[in-house]
Design an enzyme around this catalytic site. Structure first.
Site, PDB file in Angstrom:
ATOM      1  CE  LYS A  11      -3.790  -2.311   2.507  1.00 40.22           C
ATOM      2  NZ  LYS A  11      -4.621  -2.273   3.731  1.00 40.22           N
ATOM      3  CE1 TYR A  51      -9.026  -3.197   0.828  1.00 41.93           C
ATOM      4  CE2 TYR A  51      -8.378  -1.164  -0.255  1.00 41.93           C
ATOM      5  CZ  TYR A  51      -8.057  -2.289   0.507  1.00 41.93           C
ATOM      6  OH  TYR A  51      -6.765  -2.485   0.940  1.00 41.93           O
ATOM      7  CG  ASN A 114      -3.323  -2.676   7.165  1.00 36.41           C
ATOM      8  OD1 ASN A 114      -3.227  -2.161   6.033  1.00 36.41           O
ATOM      9  ND2 ASN A 114      -4.354  -3.421   7.515  1.00 36.41           N
ATOM     10  CG  HIS A 117      -4.881  -6.386  -0.393  1.00 35.02           C
ATOM     11  ND1 HIS A 117      -6.090  -6.514   0.257  1.00 35.02           N
ATOM     12  CD2 HIS A 117      -4.949  -7.213  -1.481  1.00 35.02           C
ATOM     13  CE1 HIS A 117      -6.854  -7.372  -0.417  1.00 35.02           C
ATOM     14  NE2 HIS A 117      -6.190  -7.810  -1.471  1.00 35.02           N
ATOM     15  CD  GLU A 128      -8.346  -9.188  -3.804  1.00 36.32           C
ATOM     16  OE1 GLU A 128      -7.186  -9.647  -3.631  1.00 36.32           O
ATOM     17  OE2 GLU A 128      -9.126  -8.954  -2.855  1.00 36.32           O
TER      18      GLU A 128
HETATM   19  N1  UDP Z   1      -9.545  -1.085   7.727  1.00 34.80           N
HETATM   20  C1  UDP Z   1      -9.597   0.050   8.525  1.00 34.80           C
HETATM   21  N2  UDP Z   1     -10.378   0.034   9.644  1.00 34.80           N
HETATM   22  C2  UDP Z   1     -11.137  -1.044   9.989  1.00 34.80           C
HETATM   23  C3  UDP Z   1     -11.090  -2.199   9.175  1.00 34.80           C
HETATM   24  C4  UDP Z   1     -10.283  -2.187   8.063  1.00 34.80           C
HETATM   25  O1  UDP Z   1      -8.919   1.047   8.222  1.00 34.80           O
HETATM   26  O2  UDP Z   1     -11.829  -0.996  11.008  1.00 34.80           O
HETATM   27  C5  UDP Z   1      -8.715  -1.068   6.511  1.00 34.80           C
HETATM   28  C6  UDP Z   1      -7.390  -1.785   6.717  1.00 34.80           C
HETATM   29  O3  UDP Z   1      -6.392  -1.042   6.019  1.00 34.80           O
HETATM   30  C7  UDP Z   1      -7.617  -3.120   6.047  1.00 34.80           C
HETATM   31  C8  UDP Z   1      -8.587  -2.762   4.924  1.00 34.80           C
HETATM   32  O4  UDP Z   1      -9.407  -1.739   5.483  1.00 34.80           O
HETATM   33  O5  UDP Z   1      -6.419  -3.677   5.575  1.00 34.80           O
HETATM   34  C9  UDP Z   1      -9.445  -3.889   4.433  1.00 34.80           C
HETATM   35  O6  UDP Z   1     -10.060  -4.528   5.522  1.00 34.80           O
HETATM   36  P1  UDP Z   1     -10.085  -6.130   5.632  1.00 34.80           P
HETATM   37  O7  UDP Z   1     -11.032  -6.468   6.737  1.00 34.80           O
HETATM   38  O8  UDP Z   1     -10.369  -6.701   4.282  1.00 34.80           O
HETATM   39  O9  UDP Z   1      -8.620  -6.472   6.141  1.00 34.80           O
HETATM   40  P2  UDP Z   1      -7.366  -7.200   5.478  1.00 34.80           P
HETATM   41  O10 UDP Z   1      -7.912  -8.300   4.594  1.00 34.80           O
HETATM   42  O11 UDP Z   1      -6.590  -6.161   4.703  1.00 34.80           O
HETATM   43  O12 UDP Z   1      -6.570  -7.724   6.641  1.00 34.80           O
END
Ligand code: UDP
Length: 150
Positions: A11, A51, A114, A117, A128
C-alpha cells in the site's frame, strides 16, 4: 501442478517507507514465484472496486482516500497454498494484533496504515488478479522449482 495465485499489494505507506524490497524478498526467499509486478497510481474507481465488500462501512471513504494517495506496488505471487500462507506472512488486519515476524507485526502500528494487502481466499484472488492485471501475467517456470517442492 502448483497453480494457486494471490494478489499482494504494498500500500502507499509501504511504498513511501521503502518497504517494497523487503516485502518482495520475503515472498521470493520463501520460494514463491513472482508472476506480475507494477508500481502504479490507483484511481478512485479501481480502489472502490477492489474494496467493494467494504462499501458502506464507516472506514470505507478513508480507505479509498488512502489507497489513492500515492503509488502502490501491485503483485501476483504463485505457489502451493499461497493465499493462506501469504496472509500468515502478512499478519492480522490490526498490526497491533500481528505477531513479530509478520509484515504488519514488524512494520505497522495503526489499522489504516497496515502496509500491505493480500487476497483472503482463492476466489477473491481470482477476482483481484483480473481487476489489477487485465493485461495478464508473465509465464515462466523457475528452475529452482524441484528444489522447493518435493
Ligand atoms: N480497515 C480500517 N479500519 C477497519 C477495518 C479495516 O482502516 O476498522 C482497513 C485496513 O487497512 C484493512 C482494509 O481496510 O487492511 C481492508 O479490511 P479487511 O477487513 O479486508 O482487512 P485485510 O484483509 O486487509 O486484513
Amino acid at each position: 501442478m502448483v497453480t494457486e495465485q494471490s494478489f499482494i499489494m504494498v500500500k502507499p505507506d509501504g511504498v513511501q517507507r521503502g518497504l517494497v524490497g523487503d516485502i518482495i524478498k520475503r515472498y521470493e526467499q520463501r520460494g514463491y514465484t513472482l508472476k506480475g509486478l507494477k508500481l502504479m497510481n490507483v484511481d478512485k474507481s479501481l480502489a472502490e472496486k477492489h474494496y467493494e465488500e467494504h462499501q458502506g462501512k464507516p472506514f470505507f471513504p478513508k480507505l479509498v482516500d488512502f489507497i489513492t494517495s500515492g503509488p502502490v506496488c501491485a503483485m501476483v505471487w504463485e505457489g502451493k497454498n499461497i493465499v493462506a500462507a501469504g496472509r500468515t506472512m502478512i499478519g492480522a488486519t490490526n498490526p497491533q494484533a500481528s505477531a513479530p515476524g509478520t509484515i504488519r507485526g514488524d512494520y505497522g502500528i495503526d489499522m489504516g496504515r497496515n502496509i500491505i494487502h493480500g487476497s483472503d481466499s482463492v476466489e477473491s484472488a481470482r477476482r483481484e488478479i483480473g481487476l489489477w492485471f487485465p493485461e495478464g501475467l508473465a509465464e515462466w517456470t523457475p528452475v529452482a522449482k524441484p528444489w522447493i517442492y518435493e
